[in-house]
Enzyme design. Structure first.
Site, PDB file in Angstrom:
ATOM      1  N   SER A  49     -12.354 -16.166  40.073  1.00 15.08           N
ATOM      2  CA  SER A  49     -13.248 -16.030  38.928  1.00 15.08           C
ATOM      3  C   SER A  49     -13.835 -14.646  38.724  1.00 15.08           C
ATOM      4  O   SER A  49     -14.541 -14.422  37.735  1.00 15.08           O
ATOM      5  CB  SER A  49     -14.350 -17.071  39.013  1.00 15.08           C
ATOM      6  OG  SER A  49     -13.831 -18.340  38.702  1.00 15.08           O
TER       7      SER A  49
ATOM      8  N   TYR B 264     -21.409 -24.302  34.636  1.00 15.19           N
ATOM      9  CA  TYR B 264     -20.189 -23.525  34.842  1.00 15.19           C
ATOM     10  C   TYR B 264     -18.962 -24.300  34.373  1.00 15.19           C
ATOM     11  O   TYR B 264     -18.758 -25.447  34.778  1.00 15.19           O
ATOM     12  CB  TYR B 264     -20.069 -23.218  36.338  1.00 15.19           C
ATOM     13  CG  TYR B 264     -19.125 -22.112  36.698  1.00 15.19           C
ATOM     14  CD1 TYR B 264     -19.535 -20.790  36.644  1.00 15.19           C
ATOM     15  CD2 TYR B 264     -17.834 -22.382  37.122  1.00 15.19           C
ATOM     16  CE1 TYR B 264     -18.681 -19.761  37.005  1.00 15.19           C
ATOM     17  CE2 TYR B 264     -16.975 -21.364  37.485  1.00 15.19           C
ATOM     18  CZ  TYR B 264     -17.402 -20.054  37.425  1.00 15.19           C
ATOM     19  OH  TYR B 264     -16.555 -19.046  37.780  1.00 15.19           O
ATOM     20  N   SER B 265     -18.162 -23.679  33.517  1.00 15.79           N
ATOM     21  CA  SER B 265     -16.941 -24.323  33.027  1.00 15.79           C
ATOM     22  C   SER B 265     -15.873 -23.276  32.769  1.00 15.79           C
ATOM     23  O   SER B 265     -16.070 -22.344  31.974  1.00 15.79           O
ATOM     24  CB  SER B 265     -17.217 -25.097  31.737  1.00 15.79           C
ATOM     25  OG  SER B 265     -16.011 -25.592  31.182  1.00 15.79           O
ATOM     26  N   ASN B 266     -14.732 -23.419  33.424  1.00 16.84           N
ATOM     27  CA  ASN B 266     -13.622 -22.496  33.216  1.00 16.84           C
ATOM     28  C   ASN B 266     -13.098 -22.534  31.791  1.00 16.84           C
ATOM     29  O   ASN B 266     -12.511 -21.564  31.309  1.00 16.84           O
ATOM     30  CB  ASN B 266     -12.498 -22.827  34.199  1.00 16.84           C
ATOM     31  CG  ASN B 266     -12.907 -22.565  35.627  1.00 16.84           C
ATOM     32  OD1 ASN B 266     -13.345 -21.478  35.969  1.00 16.84           O
ATOM     33  ND2 ASN B 266     -12.788 -23.573  36.470  1.00 16.84           N
TER      34      ASN B 266
ATOM     35  N   GLY C 201     -15.151 -15.033  43.410  1.00 22.18           N
ATOM     36  CA  GLY C 201     -14.070 -15.910  42.975  1.00 22.18           C
ATOM     37  C   GLY C 201     -13.547 -16.782  44.093  1.00 22.18           C
ATOM     38  O   GLY C 201     -13.549 -16.396  45.262  1.00 22.18           O
TER      39      GLY C 201
END
Length: 375
Positions: free
Chosen positions: A89, A182-184, A330
């Protein structure tokens, strides 16, 4: 911190590279090396740990790299110094920088709706792209469900729109702007907006606007179907269960991470990136200020005191005047990276060769980062 997936096996080049120099004290050297050694003696230790540290002086400053452990459990080979790893990330910060560069060029507006750029694309139960802004994507306040929670064990090549469609099969987590989560999926959408606005791939834009511009010699966005790591690297490992054996997961299709987590880099390149960013070499002053302003509490994901801005995370330093360091971190199957930089040019990044699954393990890596930045 900065997880791409949780609980799934989902992945201008004229400047000199950092070199070893006597800018850091022997005490500092010992403390960082001892910190890496301690990681390998902890409960459920990773096979290897790597670190790169840069002293005061900014992104052109010199630094040192450290290693501990074994680079390949099968052969017992050494850990390559400053080896390449999957940085997960941290990719989000690269994506955010490209978006904010386009904001500075007048091609994207932060408070425009997603539908302005991707008309009719974002629709689902409680989800409407007309109600979600670009700012909310970068700030993780859109309410969009996280697609990586639904990938399971299907590790294959994914088109970005497949990832988005997977998320849109699930209802919104909350109304846009009502909370932080949090969301990709937010960053997949940000990447799709970049491609729509520029007419070029996200990989091309990152390479042109960031990687080549500041001379990141060991950073790249893997091409479709490229499951290997190109340069010298330690093997990455994955554990199926709490006490199960480690297995080599170095070669994996990373496309499921895309704009949220696909990049490969080194600790020293990450130091260069974050110090260049904070030093104003990648963004106009107004956009850098926006990136750092209006941060929201993100303790549950990033640890005590962490706050999330526009693709950039601030964390308190436990030394001196209580200053901050800025980064992202990440997590990707096989690797975990944590670190960042300070406004005066100090930088540190640490990688371990196993994705960490609990807060205590991540806190131990954070401690090494903080030890490096506090000396």
């Amino acid at each position: 911190m900065g997880v791409v997936a949780v609980g799934v096996l989902a992945p201008a080049g004229a400047f000199a590279a950092p070199t070893s120099a006597p800018a850091l004290s022997a005490t500092h050297t010992d403390a960082v090396q001892q910190g890496l050694n301690a990681l390998l003696r902890s409960d459920d230790p990773p096979p290897a740990a790597l670190a790169s540290v840069q002293g005061r002086g900014g992104w052109e400053g010199r630094g040192r790299s450290y290693t501990a452990g074994v680079g390949d459990l099968a052969t017992g080979s050494k850990v390559p110094r400053d080896g390449q790893v999957r940085i997960g990330s941290n990719t989000k910060t690269f994506t955010a920088v490209v978006v904010l560069q386009l904001v500075g060029e007048g091609k994207i507006r932060l408070d425009a709706s997603v539908d302005t750029y991707l008309r009719g694309v974002v629709r689902g139960e409680g989800i409407d792209g007309r109600d979600i802004t670009v700012r909310q994507l970068l700030q993780q306040t859109s309410g969009l469900p996280n697609y990586s929670n639904y990938l399971g064990d299907d590790v294959r090549y994914y088109q970005p729109r497949e990832l988005l469609d997977l998320a849109l099969q699930h209802k919104a987590r909350f109304d846009p702007g009502k909370k932080w989560e949090y969301s990709n999926t937010n960053y997949v959408l940000a990447g799709l907006i970049v491609e729509e606005v520029t007419g070029r791939s996200l990989a091309e834009e990152m390479d042109r606007r960031i990687i080549k511009r500041i001379g990141l010699r060991h950073t790249y966005f893997p091409a479709p179907g490229d499951a290997a790591i190109r340069g010298p690297h330690p093997k990455g490992y994955y554990r199926e269960s709490a006490r199960g054996p480690l297995r080599d997961i170095t070669e994996i299709d990373p496309s499921w991470g895309w704009a949220a987590g696909q990049l490969i880099s080194t600790n020293s390149d990450l130091n260069r990136f974050y110090t260049a960013l904070l030093g104003g070499r990648l963004l106009p002053e107004a956009q850098l200020a926006q990136m750092r302003a209006d941060t929201l509490p993100a303790d549950e994901t990033f640890g005590p005191g962490a706050r999330y801005g526009l693709g950039l995370v601030s964390k308190p330093l436990p030394c001196g005047d209580g200053g901050l360091y800025w980064g992202h971190g990440g997590s990707f199957p096989g690797y975990e990276t944590r670190g960042g930089a300070t406004d005066d040019g100090r930088a540190a990044n640490v990688a371990v060769t196993m994705q960490l699954s609990d807060a205590a393990s991540r806190a131990r890596v954070d401690h090494v980062v903080e030890t490096a930045l506090c000396r």
